[in-house]
Design an enzyme around this catalytic site. Structure first.
Site, PDB file in Angstrom:
ATOM      1  N   HIS A   1       0.857  -1.191   0.000  1.00 26.24           N
ATOM      2  CA  HIS A   1       0.000   0.000   0.000  1.00 26.24           C
ATOM      3  C   HIS A   1       0.887   1.233   0.000  1.00 26.24           C
ATOM      4  O   HIS A   1       1.943   1.249   0.616  1.00 26.24           O
ATOM      5  CB  HIS A   1      -0.906   0.028   1.244  1.00 26.24           C
TER       6      HIS A   1
ATOM      7  N   ASP B   1      -7.873  -5.167  -0.238  1.00 28.35           N
ATOM      8  CA  ASP B   1      -8.339  -6.012  -1.353  1.00 28.35           C
ATOM      9  C   ASP B   1      -7.957  -7.472  -1.220  1.00 28.35           C
ATOM     10  O   ASP B   1      -8.343  -8.288  -2.058  1.00 28.35           O
ATOM     11  CB  ASP B   1      -7.744  -5.463  -2.666  1.00 28.35           C
TER      12      ASP B   1
HETATM   13  C1  SDX Z   1      -6.124   0.248  -2.956  1.00 23.34           C
HETATM   14  O1  SDX Z   1      -4.271   4.720  -2.059  1.00 23.34           O
HETATM   15  C2  SDX Z   1      -5.257   4.132  -1.466  1.00 23.34           C
HETATM   16  O2  SDX Z   1      -5.695   4.511  -0.389  1.00 23.34           O
HETATM   17  C3  SDX Z   1      -5.846   2.943  -2.223  1.00 23.34           C
HETATM   18  C4  SDX Z   1      -6.879   2.098  -1.469  1.00 23.34           C
HETATM   19  C5  SDX Z   1      -8.177   2.872  -1.221  1.00 23.34           C
HETATM   20  O3  SDX Z   1      -8.909   2.507  -0.287  1.00 23.34           O
HETATM   21  O4  SDX Z   1      -8.479   3.786  -2.029  1.00 23.34           O
HETATM   22  O5  SDX Z   1      -6.359   1.669  -0.229  1.00 23.34           O
HETATM   23  C6  SDX Z   1      -7.284   0.875  -2.276  1.00 23.34           C
HETATM   24  O6  SDX Z   1      -5.845   0.591  -4.075  1.00 23.34           O
HETATM   25  C7  SDX Z   1      -5.259  -0.741  -2.207  1.00 23.34           C
HETATM   26  C8  SDX Z   1      -4.010  -1.223  -3.039  1.00 23.34           C
HETATM   27  C9  SDX Z   1      -4.486  -2.309  -3.998  1.00 23.34           C
HETATM   28  N1  SDX Z   1      -3.392  -2.652  -4.970  1.00 23.34           N
HETATM   29  C10 SDX Z   1      -2.796  -3.857  -4.902  1.00 23.34           C
HETATM   30  O7  SDX Z   1      -2.993  -4.684  -4.024  1.00 23.34           O
HETATM   31  C11 SDX Z   1      -1.855  -4.117  -6.070  1.00 23.34           C
HETATM   32  C12 SDX Z   1      -0.542  -4.721  -5.545  1.00 23.34           C
HETATM   33  N2  SDX Z   1       0.169  -3.669  -4.791  1.00 23.34           N
HETATM   34  C13 SDX Z   1       1.134  -2.885  -5.469  1.00 23.34           C
HETATM   35  O8  SDX Z   1       0.965  -2.695  -6.820  1.00 23.34           O
HETATM   36  C14 SDX Z   1       1.671  -1.715  -4.659  1.00 23.34           C
HETATM   37  O9  SDX Z   1       1.903  -2.172  -3.403  1.00 23.34           O
HETATM   38  C15 SDX Z   1       0.851  -0.439  -4.588  1.00 23.34           C
HETATM   39  C16 SDX Z   1       0.527   0.083  -5.933  1.00 23.34           C
HETATM   40  C17 SDX Z   1      -0.413  -0.670  -3.826  1.00 23.34           C
HETATM   41  C18 SDX Z   1       1.683   0.594  -3.835  1.00 23.34           C
HETATM   42  O10 SDX Z   1       2.801   0.820  -4.599  1.00 23.34           O
HETATM   43  P1  SDX Z   1       3.901   1.928  -4.178  1.00 23.34           P
HETATM   44  O11 SDX Z   1       3.571   2.578  -2.892  1.00 23.34           O
HETATM   45  O12 SDX Z   1       4.117   2.801  -5.356  1.00 23.34           O
HETATM   46  O13 SDX Z   1       5.132   1.041  -3.866  1.00 23.34           O
HETATM   47  P2  SDX Z   1       6.144   0.579  -4.940  1.00 23.34           P
HETATM   48  O14 SDX Z   1       5.410   0.102  -6.155  1.00 23.34           O
HETATM   49  O15 SDX Z   1       7.161   1.652  -5.081  1.00 23.34           O
HETATM   50  O16 SDX Z   1       6.767  -0.703  -4.227  1.00 23.34           O
HETATM   51  C19 SDX Z   1       7.799  -0.556  -3.284  1.00 23.34           C
HETATM   52  C20 SDX Z   1       8.577  -1.864  -3.376  1.00 23.34           C
HETATM   53  C21 SDX Z   1       9.012  -2.193  -4.813  1.00 23.34           C
HETATM   54  O17 SDX Z   1      10.179  -3.008  -4.692  1.00 23.34           O
HETATM   55  P3  SDX Z   1      11.658  -2.267  -4.831  1.00 23.34           P
HETATM   56  O18 SDX Z   1      11.617  -1.498  -6.141  1.00 23.34           O
HETATM   57  O19 SDX Z   1      11.772  -1.373  -3.619  1.00 23.34           O
HETATM   58  O20 SDX Z   1      12.626  -3.423  -4.834  1.00 23.34           O
HETATM   59  O21 SDX Z   1       7.719  -2.959  -2.996  1.00 23.34           O
HETATM   60  C22 SDX Z   1       7.532  -3.829  -4.104  1.00 23.34           C
HETATM   61  C23 SDX Z   1       7.902  -3.055  -5.351  1.00 23.34           C
HETATM   62  O22 SDX Z   1       8.358  -3.946  -6.363  1.00 23.34           O
HETATM   63  N3  SDX Z   1       6.113  -4.198  -4.108  1.00 23.34           N
HETATM   64  C24 SDX Z   1       5.649  -5.429  -4.281  1.00 23.34           C
HETATM   65  C25 SDX Z   1       4.252  -5.313  -4.118  1.00 23.34           C
HETATM   66  N4  SDX Z   1       3.921  -4.045  -3.877  1.00 23.34           N
HETATM   67  C26 SDX Z   1       5.080  -3.341  -3.877  1.00 23.34           C
HETATM   68  N5  SDX Z   1       6.259  -6.603  -4.543  1.00 23.34           N
HETATM   69  C27 SDX Z   1       5.450  -7.697  -4.654  1.00 23.34           C
HETATM   70  N6  SDX Z   1       4.079  -7.674  -4.515  1.00 23.34           N
HETATM   71  C28 SDX Z   1       3.466  -6.498  -4.244  1.00 23.34           C
HETATM   72  N7  SDX Z   1       2.135  -6.474  -4.113  1.00 23.34           N
END
Ligand code: SDX
Length: 429
Positions: free
Chosen positions: A307, A364
């Site tokens: 998140h 989710d």
């Molecule tokens: C919602 O914003 C809100 O409030 C949203 C929400 C709401 O109520 O409106 O809460 C609802 O959208 C919840 C989130 C649902 N999305 C997912 O579950 C999709 C999977 N999650 C990711 O795509 C990700 O975690 C995000 C998009 C939710 C957040 O991404 P960020 O904050 O931009 O973090 P990032 O992509 O920069 O990740 C940081 C690190 C990365 O690794 P490094 O580059 O540091 O090595 O964490 C890794 C990412 O690769 N990473 C994951 C991961 N999420 C982040 N690795 C594996 N699986 C994951 N799910």
């Protein structure tokens, strides 16, 4: 108390930028004079460090796992309130008394029907159209029935009417999208039912036989709606705010919010998370998928994990997991996907990669299992998220449109393209 400031020295010049303080949470540096003073923009891709507005509605703390609507903790609202009462709170800033609650319920109930002309929009879609594409189209079409050309949304009374209509009609539009995808006849709202029971009836009742209303399942879905009602300045809410800042039609702006929520990185993650659990298929396969989630060359991510704000447990995920237990027990269901989800969470939360990056289950991760047990196909999961988030979008629209500090949103950029160059005639290229 003296105003705190941040001192900036650039190009031999020194300025002090005021630090703004809210009720809770991080303070914010007011950079509104930066361009005038220094000719500088700020650079913050994804707005990870940027406050786009002041808001009284929702407070989240990603390190303490806090979510509150106007100060009320989500745990208390989920266990003691109803979705419609929570809607009243989000729209008015206070919990309603009995009379206010009844009036609000009656007002919403008497706006649930759709214009028969609007219903004709459904027939233009293929039967296999994703229900979210139908909701985007039909909800957006509401703007043609209540167009900004004829209605002044700066008028409080008109805003109130639009608010009621959007919250009242979204469940009907969502239910009809589901019915259309199944090729079943549309069911009309029944005003004697509560908001969420009415929605379930419009989804699962058929004209050929009486509908059995299950209060336990209705309460579980109502709780899910409360959990997802608002969440500060997330992508879809920011979309609604930005679209509305040009004074566009509110129904069309909320439709833009539906579009943004649909993305798998946002609200579309509930559908993606369930499809991921199906792909994993068994507890034995979990290590293979954990390895894929950690492999940078593999686009696979654990959907429902991570998140932007919560770097601890999403407070909604815990309640969602409990709700899932209640529904599966009530239906005497033993869903292997729930076992896979719990084991996946356990393995991930003990894995360095996820611990280092503070990746926890979010709202989710478990919701899909409950919604599937309620009888919804995964293609309807984000529609249900959009239904519950409509009140959040509308509340934030109302707050923005009456905020004197807000004007049309127009971010700038860091230009990285080519410098000036002259046109080259085709023959010389
Ligand atoms: C919602 O914003 C809100 O409030 C949203 C929400 C709401 O109520 O409106 O809460 C609802 O959208 C919840 C989130 C649902 N999305 C997912 O579950 C999709 C999977 N999650 C990711 O795509 C990700 O975690 C995000 C998009 C939710 C957040 O991404 P960020 O904050 O931009 O973090 P990032 O992509 O920069 O990740 C940081 C690190 C990365 O690794 P490094 O580059 O540091 O090595 O964490 C890794 C990412 O690769 N990473 C994951 C991961 N999420 C982040 N690795 C594996 N699986 C994951 N799910």
């Amino acid at each position: 108390m003296t105003q705190k400031t941040v001192r900036m020295i650039y190009d031999g010049k020194e300025i002090e930028l005021p630090v703004l303080e809210g009720t809770l949470g991080p303070k914010a540096v007011d950079i509104s004079t930066l361009q005038k003073e220094f000719g500088l923009f700020t650079y913050d891709p994804g707005f990870k460090n940027t406050s786009s507005c002041k808001s009284d509605i929702t407070y989240i703390d990603g390190t303490e796992s806090i979510l509150r609507y106007y100060g009320y903790p989500i745990e208390q609202l989920a266990s003691q309130s109803t979705y419609l009462e929570t809607c009243y709170l989000l729209l008015n800033g206070e919990l309603p008394n009995e009379a206010q609650c009844q009036d609000f319920h009656d007002e919403i109930t008497h706006h649930t029907m759709l214009n028969e002309q609007l219903i004709k929009f459904y027939t233009g879609f293929r039967r296999d159209a994703h229900p979210m594409s139908i909701v985007v189209g039909v909800f957006g079409a509401l703007s043609s029935f209540y167009s900004s050309g004829e209605i002044d949304y700066h008028n409080a009374e008109e805003r109130e009417k639009a608010t009621m209509r959007m919250i009242a009609k979204m469940p009907t539009i969502a239910a009809l999208a589901y019915k259309y995808s199944k090729g079943q006849p549309f069911m009309h709202p029944i005003n004697s039912l509560d908001y969420t029971s009415n929605f379930l009836q419009m989804c699962f009742a058929v004209p050929a036989e009486p509908y059995h209303h299950d209060p336990i399942l209705s309460k579980a879905l109502d709780m899910i709606f409360i959990l997802q009602a608002d969440h500060e300045q997330n992508a879809s809410t920011s979309t609604v705010r930005l679209a509305s800042s040009s004074q566009a039609n509110p129904y069309a702006c909320v439709a833009a919010g539906v579009v943004s929520l649909w993305g798998p990185a946002h609200g579309g993650a509930n559908e993606a998370a369930l499809n991921m659990l199906k792909e994993i298929g068994s507890v034995e396969n979990i290590p293979k998928f954990i390895a894929r989630a950690k492999d940078k060359s593999d686009p696979f991510r654990l959907m429902g994990f991570g998140h932007r704000v919560y770097k601890t447990y999403d407070p909604r995920a815990k309640i969602m997991q409990d709700t899932c237990n209640i529904v599966l027990d009530h239906l005497n269901m033993d869903d292997p996907l729930f076992d896979i989800a719990r084991e996946l969470e356990h393995v991930a939360l003990n894995d360095e990669y996820f611990i280092e990056r503070n990746l926890y289950p979010n709202v989710d991760f478990y919701s899909g299992i409950t919604l599937r047990a309620l009888g919804f196909p995964s293609s309807m999961f984000t529609v249900l998220f959009a239904l519950s988030r409509t009140v959040g979008w509308v509340s934030q629209w109302k707050e923005m449109i009456t905020d004197k500090e807000q004007s049309i949103g127009r971010p700038r950029q860091l230009y990285t393209g080519p410098d000036k160059r002259d046109y080259v005639p085709m023959k010389q290229r």
